[in-house]
Design a protein around this motif. Sequence first.
Motif, short mmCIF file in Angstrom:
data_model
loop_
_atom_site.label_atom_id
_atom_site.label_comp_id
_atom_site.label_asym_id
_atom_site.label_seq_id
_atom_site.Cartn_x
_atom_site.Cartn_y
_atom_site.Cartn_z
N PRO A 37 -4.26 -48.21 5.58
CA PRO A 37 -3.11 -48.38 6.47
C PRO A 37 -2.91 -47.16 7.36
CG PRO A 37 -2.51 -48.73 4.15
CD PRO A 37 -3.87 -48.11 4.17
N ASN A 208 -5.48 -44.98 0.47
CA ASN A 208 -4.04 -45.17 0.63
C ASN A 208 -3.33 -43.97 0.03
OD1 ASN A 208 -1.81 -46.58 1.55
ND2 ASN A 208 -1.53 -47.69 -0.36
N TYR A 225 -11.57 -58.19 -7.21
CA TYR A 225 -10.26 -58.60 -6.73
C TYR A 225 -10.19 -60.05 -6.26
CZ TYR A 225 -9.66 -53.52 -6.57
OH TYR A 225 -9.61 -52.20 -6.90
N GLU A 230 -9.35 -59.07 3.92
CA GLU A 230 -7.93 -58.94 4.24
C GLU A 230 -7.06 -59.10 3.00
OE1 GLU A 230 -4.77 -60.61 7.56
OE2 GLU A 230 -6.27 -61.99 6.78
N GLU A 231 -7.38 -60.08 2.15
CA GLU A 231 -6.60 -60.29 0.93
C GLU A 231 -6.77 -59.12 -0.05
OE1 GLU A 231 -6.84 -65.19 0.95
OE2 GLU A 231 -8.48 -64.00 0.10
N LEU A 234 -4.76 -56.09 1.33
CA LEU A 234 -3.32 -56.23 1.11
C LEU A 234 -2.97 -56.04 -0.37
CD1 LEU A 234 -2.59 -59.25 3.47
CD2 LEU A 234 -1.96 -56.86 3.84
N GLU A 235 -3.83 -56.53 -1.25
CA GLU A 235 -3.55 -56.40 -2.67
C GLU A 235 -3.58 -54.95 -3.14
OE1 GLU A 235 -5.51 -57.62 -7.00
OE2 GLU A 235 -6.05 -58.77 -5.21
N THR A 237 -3.35 -52.16 -1.34
CA THR A 237 -2.49 -51.21 -0.61
C THR A 237 -1.01 -51.53 -0.69
OG1 THR A 237 -2.77 -52.42 1.48
CG2 THR A 237 -4.32 -50.64 1.02
N GLN A 238 -0.65 -52.64 -1.32
CA GLN A 238 0.78 -53.02 -1.34
C GLN A 238 1.58 -52.02 -2.17
OE1 GLN A 238 1.10 -56.88 -3.07
NE2 GLN A 238 0.35 -56.27 -5.08
#
Length: 238
Positions: A37, A208, A225, A230-231, A234-235, A237-238
């Motif tokens: 990010p 991150n 994962y 993309e999925e 997002l998983e 780095t959330q």
Amino acid sequence: MIELVSLTKSYNKGQIKAVDDLTLTVEPGEIFGFLGPNGAGKTTTIKMMVGVLAPDKGQVKIAGIDMAKNPLAAKKKLGYVPDNPDLYQRITGEEYLAFLGDVYEVPLEERQERIGRLAETFSLTAALPDPIGSYSHGMRQKLVVIGALLSDPEVLILDEPMVGLDPKSSHLLKEILREHARAGKIVFFSTHVLEVAERFCHRLGIINHGKLIALGTMEELQASYGGNLEEIFLEVTQ
């Protein structure tokens, strides 16, 4: 080879760790995608890799040469495209490339052939005699890319290299980078365009808060994962 060992960089007197104990190896022939990010530490890491920033601790080796101990020799092994093509506005494109050719000691005949070929590839030939101040952002990006490729370096390090490029130039750059890797050299680049990274890279690393949190081939990441890049991104780095 690129070797990063326990690379650490802090700001605000140690209160903010931009890069936190990052260890990573990239082998010859690899295209390595560096993802994360905004504010994750990608550009800080890259600036330490190319010798623009000094790490607080840790080690950077480019083609076996320690960046801290022998920076000139290490930098001669790499080509660098920064995240923003800030260039001297009053010199021409020709003068900029001539300067880089001198710095990297590229023989004149080899230099002229490479500049001519790359400028033609990126449709920049007619603009080279003009001052860089007259260039659009995309033209400056193309010029910086040509400069990075001019010495045919063992290691290419690119920070968001596709930003500002039109679709045709992006496609041409990807083909050049693939050829670079096929020749047994290294391509290391950061990008926010996950579709490009998923299709283009041999291995991927996700950073991150300054820490490397995922590393592997696309197949290895999917095994851990599931889902597309993309999925996965997002998983983790959330």
